[in-house]
Scaffold this motif. Structure first.
Motif, PDB file in Angstrom:
ATOM      1  N   ALA A 105       1.667  -1.052  -7.136  1.00 44.64           N
ATOM      2  CA  ALA A 105       1.008  -1.009  -5.824  1.00 44.64           C
ATOM      3  C   ALA A 105      -0.375  -1.654  -5.902  1.00 44.64           C
ATOM      4  O   ALA A 105      -1.054  -1.562  -6.926  1.00 44.64           O
ATOM      5  N   ASP A 106      -0.791  -2.285  -4.810  1.00 45.04           N
ATOM      6  CA  ASP A 106      -2.129  -2.890  -4.761  1.00 45.04           C
ATOM      7  C   ASP A 106      -3.199  -1.881  -4.359  1.00 45.04           C
ATOM      8  O   ASP A 106      -4.346  -1.976  -4.780  1.00 45.04           O
ATOM      9  N   SER A 107      -2.845  -0.934  -3.504  1.00 43.84           N
ATOM     10  CA  SER A 107      -3.803   0.077  -3.058  1.00 43.84           C
ATOM     11  C   SER A 107      -3.082   1.399  -2.826  1.00 43.84           C
ATOM     12  O   SER A 107      -1.870   1.431  -2.576  1.00 43.84           O
ATOM     13  N   VAL A 108      -3.873   2.473  -2.913  1.00 45.38           N
ATOM     14  CA  VAL A 108      -3.289   3.814  -2.818  1.00 45.38           C
ATOM     15  C   VAL A 108      -4.166   4.678  -1.915  1.00 45.38           C
ATOM     16  O   VAL A 108      -5.390   4.691  -2.038  1.00 45.38           O
ATOM     17  N   GLY A 109      -3.550   5.403  -1.012  1.00 45.70           N
ATOM     18  CA  GLY A 109      -4.245   6.384  -0.181  1.00 45.70           C
ATOM     19  C   GLY A 109      -3.703   7.767  -0.489  1.00 45.70           C
ATOM     20  O   GLY A 109      -2.485   7.950  -0.635  1.00 45.70           O
ATOM     21  N   ILE A 110      -4.605   8.744  -0.600  1.00 43.27           N
ATOM     22  CA  ILE A 110      -4.189  10.100  -0.962  1.00 43.27           C
ATOM     23  C   ILE A 110      -4.781  11.112  -0.002  1.00 43.27           C
ATOM     24  O   ILE A 110      -5.972  11.071   0.302  1.00 43.27           O
ATOM     25  N   ARG A 111      -3.969  12.026   0.485  1.00 39.04           N
ATOM     26  CA  ARG A 111      -4.428  13.192   1.232  1.00 39.04           C
ATOM     27  C   ARG A 111      -3.961  14.444   0.498  1.00 39.04           C
ATOM     28  O   ARG A 111      -2.908  14.431  -0.147  1.00 39.04           O
ATOM     29  N   PHE A 112      -4.761  15.489   0.602  1.00 39.76           N
ATOM     30  CA  PHE A 112      -4.414  16.727  -0.082  1.00 39.76           C
ATOM     31  C   PHE A 112      -4.284  17.868   0.913  1.00 39.76           C
ATOM     32  O   PHE A 112      -4.958  17.906   1.948  1.00 39.76           O
ATOM     33  N   GLU A 113      -3.436  18.798   0.601  1.00 46.08           N
ATOM     34  CA  GLU A 113      -3.321  20.056   1.320  1.00 46.08           C
ATOM     35  C   GLU A 113      -3.051  21.155   0.311  1.00 46.08           C
ATOM     36  O   GLU A 113      -2.711  20.876  -0.847  1.00 46.08           O
TER      37      GLU A 113
ATOM     38  N   HIS B  72       0.850  -1.201   0.000  1.00 45.02           N
ATOM     39  CA  HIS B  72       0.000   0.000   0.000  1.00 45.02           C
ATOM     40  C   HIS B  72       0.878   1.240   0.000  1.00 45.02           C
ATOM     41  O   HIS B  72       1.847   1.339   0.761  1.00 45.02           O
ATOM     42  N   VAL B  73       0.519   2.199  -0.850  1.00 46.07           N
ATOM     43  CA  VAL B  73       1.257   3.460  -0.930  1.00 46.07           C
ATOM     44  C   VAL B  73       0.342   4.601  -0.488  1.00 46.07           C
ATOM     45  O   VAL B  73      -0.789   4.723  -0.970  1.00 46.07           O
ATOM     46  N   SER B  74       0.828   5.421   0.434  1.00 49.16           N
ATOM     47  CA  SER B  74       0.112   6.626   0.855  1.00 49.16           C
ATOM     48  C   SER B  74       0.918   7.842   0.437  1.00 49.16           C
ATOM     49  O   SER B  74       2.138   7.874   0.643  1.00 49.16           O
ATOM     50  N   VAL B  75       0.241   8.823  -0.137  1.00 50.77           N
ATOM     51  CA  VAL B  75       0.909  10.059  -0.524  1.00 50.77           C
ATOM     52  C   VAL B  75       0.124  11.255  -0.003  1.00 50.77           C
ATOM     53  O   VAL B  75      -1.106  11.219   0.091  1.00 50.77           O
ATOM     54  N   LYS B  76       0.839  12.289   0.338  1.00 49.20           N
ATOM     55  CA  LYS B  76       0.230  13.567   0.706  1.00 49.20           C
ATOM     56  C   LYS B  76       0.713  14.597  -0.299  1.00 49.20           C
ATOM     57  O   LYS B  76       1.914  14.813  -0.454  1.00 49.20           O
ATOM     58  N   LEU B  77      -0.257  15.187  -1.010  1.00 48.28           N
ATOM     59  CA  LEU B  77       0.077  16.077  -2.120  1.00 48.28           C
ATOM     60  C   LEU B  77      -0.445  17.482  -1.858  1.00 48.28           C
ATOM     61  O   LEU B  77      -1.531  17.662  -1.314  1.00 48.28           O
ATOM     62  N   ALA B  78       0.325  18.471  -2.267  1.00 53.84           N
ATOM     63  CA  ALA B  78      -0.066  19.877  -2.123  1.00 53.84           C
ATOM     64  C   ALA B  78      -0.424  20.439  -3.495  1.00 53.84           C
ATOM     65  O   ALA B  78       0.375  20.359  -4.433  1.00 53.84           O
ATOM     66  N   LEU B  79      -1.631  20.975  -3.601  1.00 51.95           N
ATOM     67  CA  LEU B  79      -2.094  21.604  -4.839  1.00 51.95           C
ATOM     68  C   LEU B  79      -2.385  23.075  -4.588  1.00 51.95           C
ATOM     69  O   LEU B  79      -2.537  23.513  -3.448  1.00 51.95           O
ATOM     70  N   ALA B  80      -2.490  23.820  -5.687  1.00 49.03           N
ATOM     71  CA  ALA B  80      -2.793  25.246  -5.572  1.00 49.03           C
ATOM     72  C   ALA B  80      -4.145  25.472  -4.932  1.00 49.03           C
ATOM     73  O   ALA B  80      -4.343  26.421  -4.172  1.00 49.03           O
TER      74      ALA B  80
END
Length: 352
Positions: A71-79, A40-48
């Motif tokens: 990857a089998d699954s992906v988790g995403i958080r945004f800021e 499982h891959v988790s990423v935290k990404l910053a957008l405009a």
């Protein structure tokens, strides 16, 4: 197994939907974590800008590219990107885009009120919590996102309708709370028989086309359960805090746990649990009768590893025919005071 460097290289090639620069250029990859045992891959990404219609297809691209790498699954958080970064790239966007990126909505704290099933008083909690926050001097908006079971306008005694000015919807204000609901856009309490894509468009309008102004909190009364509509809303507002409503009954708490699990799976932050209908207190003897049992809220909070924000007894607001709002408790009502205490607790937890 995919590694962090590969994730950063692949995701870094994607362009911010507003700045039209790659995430590598904007330094928009805040965090990458990998659970090897679950692939499982988790990423935290910053957008405009976040909580927009553009975010969903971007999110799908991220999932597609990471899964394509193994990857089998992906988790995403945004800021949101820091304002100094936005200022750095402002010359690369149009004037209207630049103004939109720095809009007042960027500082709003989203609070979603969810439940595993209907009938536990989720909408009553949403309405009274919004009013309680407004009484504390907070700037509050409330979206009745239960598209099929909208009830907020009736609960708050709203008789006015939103107006449109310069292609923007002006929400109705009641008890210091700005309100928008599907109930404003159907006639004579007609049932909503739309399919998913139409509902998604309506919800998108609630975020994009409503003139919310400067808010501290935007509360969302979510539909019960973990179906498509609830999932769509979770994807539209991936940075929201979530409150789970249950009754003391073990079955209600068991079902409510699914809503909490959904919040965690979509990488939302749980703000806490509110137990509604906790007991009935006799006016004559002051004795408490636990009509729906005891302990459901406590056990649910323990299971979800979050706080029990409060317990609300069975009761009825004091109706005022001159200012009719059948579900809103007065500030000096015992149950109204409980909502005030919960609102103060939430404000303290969120430091806002």
């Amino acid at each position: 197994m995919i590694n962090e460097q590969t994730v950063r290289e692949l995701v870094g090639q994607l362009k911010d939907p507003f700045l039209h620069k790659t995430l590598a250029e904007t330094n928009g990859i805040s965090e990458v974590s990998i659970r090897e045992e679950k692939n499982h891959v988790s990423v935290k990404l910053a957008l405009a800008k976040i909580n927009t219609a553009e975010q969903l297809p971007f999110q799908m691209k991220v999932v597609e590219i990471i899964k394509g790498a193994g990857a089998d699954s992906v988790g995403i958080r945004f800021e949101e990107l820091p304002k100094e970064v936005l200022e750095q790239f402002r010359g690369d966007v149009t004037a209207s885009e630049a103004q939109d990126l720095l809009s007042p909505m960027s500082n709003v704290e989203f609070i979603s009120i969810a439940s595993g099933k209907g009938g536990v008083g989720k909408s009553t909690v949403s309405v009274n919590l919004a009013v309680a926050l407004a009484r504390l001097g907070k700037k509050v908006g409330l979206i009745d996102a239960d598209i099929y079971g909208f009830s907020v306008p009736d609960m708050m005694g709203v008789t006015a309708l939103p107006v449109v000015k310069e292609n923007r919807i002006i929400p109705v204000e009641r008890f210091g709370v700005k309100v928008i609901s599907m109930g404003f856009f159907v006639e004579d309490n007609a049932p909503v028989v739309w399919r998913g894509p139409m509902l998604g468009k309506a919800l998108d309008q609630f975020f994009r086309d409503v003139e919310w102004g400067d808010l501290d909190y935007l509360l969302l009364d979510l539909p019960p359960g973990t179906g498509d509509i609830a999932l769509d809303i979770h994807q539209m507002i991936p940075t929201s805090k979530e409150i789970i409503v249950t009754t003391p009954h073990p079955t209600a708490a068991f079902v409510a746990a699914r809503a909490g699990a959904m919040a965690l799976q979509t990488e939302h932050a749980l703000l806490g649990v509110i137990e509604n209908m906790s007991w009935f207190e006799s006016k004559h003897s002051s004795e408490r009768e636990f009509v729906f049992g005891q302990g459901g809220g406590v056990r649910l909070a323990e299971e979800l590893r979050t706080d029990l924000l409060g317990q609300i007894p069975l009761g009825q607001p004091d109706w005022n025919e001159e200012d009719f709002a059948p579900s809103v408790y007065a500030e000096d009502h015992p149950i109204g005071q409980i909502y005030t205490d919960i609102a103060k607790n939430i404000s303290k937890k969120l430091k806002k």
